[in-house]
Motif scaffolding. Structure first.
Motif, PDB file in Angstrom:
ATOM      1  N   ALA A 114      -1.210   9.550   9.864  1.00 47.53           N
ATOM      2  CA  ALA A 114      -0.584   8.274   9.514  1.00 47.53           C
ATOM      3  C   ALA A 114       0.220   8.404   8.230  1.00 47.53           C
ATOM      4  N   GLY A 115      -0.303   9.170   7.277  1.00 50.80           N
ATOM      5  CA  GLY A 115       0.407   9.379   6.024  1.00 50.80           C
ATOM      6  C   GLY A 115       1.717  10.115   6.228  1.00 50.80           C
ATOM      7  N   PHE A 116       1.682  11.172   7.032  1.00 53.79           N
ATOM      8  CA  PHE A 116       2.909  11.923   7.303  1.00 53.79           C
ATOM      9  C   PHE A 116       3.920  11.082   8.072  1.00 53.79           C
ATOM     10  N   GLU A 117       3.434  10.261   9.012  1.00 57.24           N
ATOM     11  CA  GLU A 117       4.331   9.404   9.774  1.00 57.24           C
ATOM     12  C   GLU A 117       5.012   8.368   8.880  1.00 57.24           C
ATOM     13  N   SER A 118       4.354   8.022   7.767  1.00 56.04           N
ATOM     14  CA  SER A 118       4.936   7.050   6.831  1.00 56.04           C
ATOM     15  C   SER A 118       6.011   7.673   5.959  1.00 56.04           C
ATOM     16  N   GLY A 119       6.082   9.002   5.951  1.00 50.31           N
ATOM     17  CA  GLY A 119       7.120   9.665   5.164  1.00 50.31           C
ATOM     18  C   GLY A 119       6.601  10.632   4.121  1.00 50.31           C
ATOM     19  N   ALA A 120       5.296  10.893   4.104  1.00 45.72           N
ATOM     20  CA  ALA A 120       4.745  11.830   3.129  1.00 45.72           C
ATOM     21  C   ALA A 120       5.226  13.251   3.411  1.00 45.72           C
ATOM     22  N   ASP A 121       5.461  14.013   2.345  1.00 43.68           N
ATOM     23  CA  ASP A 121       5.869  15.415   2.480  1.00 43.68           C
ATOM     24  C   ASP A 121       4.680  16.358   2.358  1.00 43.68           C
ATOM     25  N   ASN A 125       0.816  -1.214   0.000  1.00 42.32           N
ATOM     26  CA  ASN A 125       0.000   0.000   0.000  1.00 42.32           C
ATOM     27  C   ASN A 125       0.851   1.265   0.000  1.00 42.32           C
ATOM     28  N   GLY A 126       0.156   2.394  -0.021  1.00 39.75           N
ATOM     29  CA  GLY A 126       0.848   3.670  -0.111  1.00 39.75           C
ATOM     30  C   GLY A 126       1.785   3.937   1.047  1.00 39.75           C
ATOM     31  N   ASP A 127       1.396   3.523   2.253  1.00 35.38           N
ATOM     32  CA  ASP A 127       2.257   3.744   3.414  1.00 35.38           C
ATOM     33  C   ASP A 127       3.568   2.968   3.287  1.00 35.38           C
ATOM     34  N   GLU A 128       3.481   1.737   2.766  1.00 39.30           N
ATOM     35  CA  GLU A 128       4.689   0.930   2.586  1.00 39.30           C
ATOM     36  C   GLU A 128       5.617   1.564   1.551  1.00 39.30           C
ATOM     37  N   ILE A 129       5.032   2.075   0.481  1.00 32.42           N
ATOM     38  CA  ILE A 129       5.839   2.715  -0.554  1.00 32.42           C
ATOM     39  C   ILE A 129       6.498   3.983  -0.009  1.00 32.42           C
ATOM     40  N   ALA A 130       5.733   4.766   0.752  1.00 35.61           N
ATOM     41  CA  ALA A 130       6.280   6.001   1.329  1.00 35.61           C
ATOM     42  C   ALA A 130       7.454   5.691   2.253  1.00 35.61           C
ATOM     43  N   ARG A 131       7.324   4.641   3.051  1.00 36.98           N
ATOM     44  CA  ARG A 131       8.425   4.268   3.948  1.00 36.98           C
ATOM     45  C   ARG A 131       9.649   3.827   3.148  1.00 36.98           C
TER      46      ARG A 131
END
Length: 225
Positions: free
Chosen positions: A89-96, A58-64
């Motif tokens: 949650a999105g920002f914590e995964s690495g989203a800018d 999912n998107g969170d895995e890709i962001a990480r």
């Protein structure tokens, strides 16, 4: 600028891609997480437009994953979820950055340009070299203070060349950065675009051909010619 759009809704993904192309932004598509990982492994991207809810990883895995890449691309999360917890949650995964569906294409473009201007992404707000000045946010080019009107593709090619600051850029690199994954590696599009770009910028020529290697911009000014 080159962008990877990770979105499983094909109609939406193609609409975003076509809209970005009109803004001189090259865009590739990935309909699932596995395809996104494959493209990230072989192509240099400035920003990943990432839907959180996609098949496969999912998107969170890709962001990480992107966050672990040296000088990796920025991540703009694109999702229907608008709750604060989802955004956190999105920002914590690495989203800018984060953009909630539905959205205006113009807002997406502005956010992409803003992400591309951040120093950590390696692209200064305005790129200057010799007589040339390029503003990627306003999509304006000047030579010795004179405005130069360019097509979208000419602008994209010049942006790559100026970012190299006089370094030689191969035709293959230009295809990677200014075109998308559908570009034919045997096409003469680069040569033709360079030729028309030279004419638009005027004499004396500021784009040099390095035989067998590629192209570079020189520091020549009108006064020097």
């Amino acid at each position: 600028m080159r962008v990877l759009i990770v979105e499983d809704e094909l109609y939406l993904a193609e609409a975003i891609r076509d809209g970005l192309r009109l803004e001189a932004i090259a865009a590739d598509l990935a309909g699932d997480g596995d395809t996104a990982f494959e493209l990230l492994a072989v192509n240099p991207y400035d920003v990943v437009v990432l839907d959180r809810d996609i098949p496969g990883p999912n998107g969170d895995e890709i962001a990480r994953h992107v966050a672990t890449l040296p000088a990796g691309p920025r991540v703009l999360m694109l999702t229907a979820a608008d709750r604060l917890d989802d955004k956190a949650a999105g920002f914590e995964s690495g989203a800018d950055d984060y953009l909630t569906k539905p959205f205006a294409l113009r807002e997406l473009v502005l956010r992409l340009r803003a992400l591309g201007r951040r120093p950590a992404a390696g692209t200064p707000p305005v790129v200057e070299f010799g007589a040339l000045r390029l503003d990627p946010f306003r999509r304006e080019v000047y030579r010795d203070g004179r405005y130069v009107s360019l097509t979208r593709k000419q602008f994209a090619v010049l942006e790559v060349l100026l970012t190299a600051q006089g370094g030689v850029v191969s035709a293959e690199d230009l295809l990677e950065r200014a075109w998308d994954e559908n570009a034919d590696p045997f096409t003469n599009a680069v040569r033709i675009t360079i030729s028309t770009l030279r004419k638009r910028l005027g004499e004396p020529w500021v784009i040099e051909t390095v035989p067998g290697v590629g192209y570079r911009v020189s520091e020549v000014t009108d006064a020097a010619g």
